[in-house]
Design a protein around this motif. Sequence first.
Motif, PDB file in Angstrom:
ATOM      1  N   SER A  35      98.714   6.337  53.706  1.00  0.00           N
ATOM      2  CA  SER A  35      98.638   7.791  53.601  1.00  0.00           C
ATOM      3  C   SER A  35      97.260   8.198  53.108  1.00  0.00           C
ATOM      4  O   SER A  35      96.580   7.430  52.429  1.00  0.00           O
ATOM      5  CB  SER A  35      99.717   8.340  52.653  1.00  0.00           C
ATOM      6  N   ILE A  36      96.885   9.415  53.463  1.00  0.00           N
ATOM      7  CA  ILE A  36      95.647  10.008  52.966  1.00  0.00           C
ATOM      8  C   ILE A  36      95.960  11.444  52.565  1.00  0.00           C
ATOM      9  O   ILE A  36      96.428  12.232  53.379  1.00  0.00           O
ATOM     10  CB  ILE A  36      94.527  10.007  54.021  1.00  0.00           C
ATOM     11  N   GLU A  37      95.720  11.738  51.304  1.00  0.00           N
ATOM     12  CA  GLU A  37      95.872  13.101  50.793  1.00  0.00           C
ATOM     13  C   GLU A  37      94.472  13.617  50.487  1.00  0.00           C
ATOM     14  O   GLU A  37      93.715  12.977  49.743  1.00  0.00           O
ATOM     15  CB  GLU A  37      96.723  13.072  49.522  1.00  0.00           C
ATOM     16  N   GLU A  38      94.117  14.733  51.071  1.00  0.00           N
ATOM     17  CA  GLU A  38      92.793  15.291  50.853  1.00  0.00           C
ATOM     18  C   GLU A  38      92.795  16.234  49.656  1.00  0.00           C
ATOM     19  O   GLU A  38      93.848  16.727  49.238  1.00  0.00           O
ATOM     20  CB  GLU A  38      92.322  16.030  52.106  1.00  0.00           C
ATOM     21  N   TYR A  39      91.614  16.477  49.126  1.00  0.00           N
ATOM     22  CA  TYR A  39      91.471  17.413  48.019  1.00  0.00           C
ATOM     23  C   TYR A  39      91.996  18.784  48.424  1.00  0.00           C
ATOM     24  O   TYR A  39      91.844  19.201  49.572  1.00  0.00           O
ATOM     25  CB  TYR A  39      89.999  17.544  47.603  1.00  0.00           C
ATOM     26  N   PRO A  40      92.583  19.500  47.466  1.00  0.00           N
ATOM     27  CA  PRO A  40      93.063  20.856  47.769  1.00  0.00           C
ATOM     28  C   PRO A  40      91.887  21.823  47.906  1.00  0.00           C
ATOM     29  O   PRO A  40      90.737  21.466  47.643  1.00  0.00           O
ATOM     30  CB  PRO A  40      93.932  21.208  46.562  1.00  0.00           C
ATOM     31  N   ASP A  41      92.186  23.026  48.257  1.00  0.00           N
ATOM     32  CA  ASP A  41      91.191  24.082  48.409  1.00  0.00           C
ATOM     33  C   ASP A  41      90.316  24.161  47.160  1.00  0.00           C
ATOM     34  O   ASP A  41      90.828  24.212  46.035  1.00  0.00           O
ATOM     35  CB  ASP A  41      91.904  25.419  48.639  1.00  0.00           C
ATOM     36  N   GLU A  42      89.023  24.174  47.361  1.00  0.00           N
ATOM     37  CA  GLU A  42      88.114  24.170  46.218  1.00  0.00           C
ATOM     38  C   GLU A  42      88.206  25.427  45.366  1.00  0.00           C
ATOM     39  O   GLU A  42      87.743  25.442  44.224  1.00  0.00           O
ATOM     40  CB  GLU A  42      86.672  23.893  46.650  1.00  0.00           C
ATOM     41  N   LYS A  43      88.835  26.467  45.856  1.00  0.00           N
ATOM     42  CA  LYS A  43      89.004  27.692  45.069  1.00  0.00           C
ATOM     43  C   LYS A  43      90.009  27.495  43.934  1.00  0.00           C
ATOM     44  O   LYS A  43      90.048  28.283  42.994  1.00  0.00           O
ATOM     45  CB  LYS A  43      89.481  28.835  45.975  1.00  0.00           C
ATOM     46  N   LEU A  44      90.826  26.442  43.999  1.00  0.00           N
ATOM     47  CA  LEU A  44      91.854  26.208  42.982  1.00  0.00           C
ATOM     48  C   LEU A  44      91.275  25.755  41.643  1.00  0.00           C
ATOM     49  O   LEU A  44      91.854  26.020  40.595  1.00  0.00           O
ATOM     50  CB  LEU A  44      92.862  25.172  43.469  1.00  0.00           C
ATOM     51  N   ASP A  45      90.149  25.038  41.695  1.00  0.00           N
ATOM     52  CA  ASP A  45      89.582  24.515  40.456  1.00  0.00           C
ATOM     53  C   ASP A  45      88.130  24.130  40.705  1.00  0.00           C
ATOM     54  O   ASP A  45      87.799  23.620  41.777  1.00  0.00           O
ATOM     55  CB  ASP A  45      90.376  23.280  39.995  1.00  0.00           C
ATOM     56  N   ALA A  46      87.291  24.308  39.703  1.00  0.00           N
ATOM     57  CA  ALA A  46      85.863  23.981  39.835  1.00  0.00           C
ATOM     58  C   ALA A  46      85.636  22.501  40.127  1.00  0.00           C
ATOM     59  O   ALA A  46      84.641  22.131  40.760  1.00  0.00           O
ATOM     60  CB  ALA A  46      85.124  24.387  38.564  1.00  0.00           C
ATOM     61  N   HIS A  47      86.558  21.632  39.688  1.00  0.00           N
ATOM     62  CA  HIS A  47      86.424  20.192  39.950  1.00  0.00           C
ATOM     63  C   HIS A  47      86.486  19.866  41.440  1.00  0.00           C
ATOM     64  O   HIS A  47      86.055  18.794  41.859  1.00  0.00           O
ATOM     65  CB  HIS A  47      87.521  19.410  39.206  1.00  0.00           C
ATOM     66  N   PHE A  48      87.044  20.757  42.230  1.00  0.00           N
ATOM     67  CA  PHE A  48      87.215  20.491  43.657  1.00  0.00           C
ATOM     68  C   PHE A  48      86.040  20.990  44.500  1.00  0.00           C
ATOM     69  O   PHE A  48      86.031  20.806  45.714  1.00  0.00           O
ATOM     70  CB  PHE A  48      88.506  21.127  44.165  1.00  0.00           C
ATOM     71  N   THR A  49      85.058  21.615  43.865  1.00  0.00           N
ATOM     72  CA  THR A  49      83.911  22.161  44.591  1.00  0.00           C
ATOM     73  C   THR A  49      83.209  21.056  45.383  1.00  0.00           C
ATOM     74  O   THR A  49      82.872  20.004  44.839  1.00  0.00           O
ATOM     75  CB  THR A  49      82.915  22.833  43.621  1.00  0.00           C
ATOM     76  N   GLY A  50      83.025  21.302  46.657  1.00  0.00           N
ATOM     77  CA  GLY A  50      82.340  20.355  47.533  1.00  0.00           C
ATOM     78  C   GLY A  50      83.187  19.183  47.983  1.00  0.00           C
ATOM     79  O   GLY A  50      82.690  18.282  48.659  1.00  0.00           O
ATOM     80  N   MET A  51      84.442  19.144  47.620  1.00  0.00           N
ATOM     81  CA  MET A  51      85.292  17.992  47.937  1.00  0.00           C
ATOM     82  C   MET A  51      86.201  18.236  49.142  1.00  0.00           C
ATOM     83  O   MET A  51      86.992  17.378  49.506  1.00  0.00           O
ATOM     84  CB  MET A  51      86.134  17.599  46.721  1.00  0.00           C
ATOM     85  N   SER A  52      86.087  19.359  49.776  1.00  0.00           N
ATOM     86  CA  SER A  52      86.930  19.675  50.933  1.00  0.00           C
ATOM     87  C   SER A  52      86.830  18.576  51.993  1.00  0.00           C
ATOM     88  O   SER A  52      85.737  18.160  52.369  1.00  0.00           O
ATOM     89  CB  SER A  52      86.493  21.021  51.520  1.00  0.00           C
ATOM     90  N   GLY A  53      87.967  18.098  52.440  1.00  0.00           N
ATOM     91  CA  GLY A  53      88.023  17.061  53.459  1.00  0.00           C
ATOM     92  C   GLY A  53      87.876  15.647  52.936  1.00  0.00           C
ATOM     93  O   GLY A  53      88.048  14.689  53.672  1.00  0.00           O
ATOM     94  N   LYS A  54      87.587  15.491  51.660  1.00  0.00           N
ATOM     95  CA  LYS A  54      87.432  14.153  51.073  1.00  0.00           C
ATOM     96  C   LYS A  54      88.785  13.654  50.563  1.00  0.00           C
ATOM     97  O   LYS A  54      89.737  14.401  50.422  1.00  0.00           O
ATOM     98  CB  LYS A  54      86.404  14.189  49.958  1.00  0.00           C
ATOM     99  N   VAL A  55      88.849  12.364  50.291  1.00  0.00           N
ATOM    100  CA  VAL A  55      90.099  11.701  49.916  1.00  0.00           C
ATOM    101  C   VAL A  55      90.373  11.866  48.426  1.00  0.00           C
ATOM    102  O   VAL A  55      89.599  11.406  47.584  1.00  0.00           O
ATOM    103  CB  VAL A  55      90.055  10.205  50.282  1.00  0.00           C
ATOM    104  N   LEU A  56      91.467  12.517  48.109  1.00  0.00           N
ATOM    105  CA  LEU A  56      91.942  12.627  46.733  1.00  0.00           C
ATOM    106  C   LEU A  56      92.802  11.420  46.391  1.00  0.00           C
ATOM    107  O   LEU A  56      92.721  10.866  45.299  1.00  0.00           O
ATOM    108  CB  LEU A  56      92.756  13.914  46.544  1.00  0.00           C
ATOM    109  N   ASN A  57      93.618  10.994  47.341  1.00  0.00           N
ATOM    110  CA  ASN A  57      94.497   9.844  47.131  1.00  0.00           C
ATOM    111  C   ASN A  57      94.708   9.156  48.473  1.00  0.00           C
ATOM    112  O   ASN A  57      95.411   9.678  49.336  1.00  0.00           O
ATOM    113  CB  ASN A  57      95.829  10.290  46.529  1.00  0.00           C
TER     114      ASN A  57
END
Length: 155
Positions: A35-57
């Motif tokens: 499985s591949i779970e991508e980072y959530p929308d970067e608007k949800l938290d500053a930690h997600f900035t620039g991580m759109s489309g990258k692998v969270l898990n």
Amino acid sequence: MAELAPIQPCLWFDDNAREAMEYYVSVFPNSRIRSIEEYPDEKLDAHFTGMSGKVLNGQFTLNGVDFVCLDGGPLFTFNEAVSFVVSCDGQEEVDRYWEALSHVPEAEQCGWCKDRFGVSWQIIPRNMGELVSSPAAIQVMMQQKKVVIAELESA
């Protein structure tokens, strides 16, 4: 989300976890990306900035062993303090894994190598303990980069 094994390694990549998973499952038999779970929308938290489309898990299996991974940025990097041992059945298998995984010549010694993602591997024959049971064989091994079984046997 796939069920997790009781204990499994987690690999923190800068930004190429998906590429690493795809590469590793091509190298090892009995392997797959679970499985591949991508980072959530970067608007949800500053930690997600620039991580759109990258692998969270990312969850994947290499020859029956479960791993997880993520794209976490450059804060942490791999080093030789952690490596993965690949037990091989003969020189042909040692050669195949070595060819696929060794990409940093200065990191090679005694069957240890580092792949293009910075992960360290020990590519050794399944009977390595038996092969290096004499002082002469140990001296030969210490001079090797990739393990050459015939050299150890003739020591």
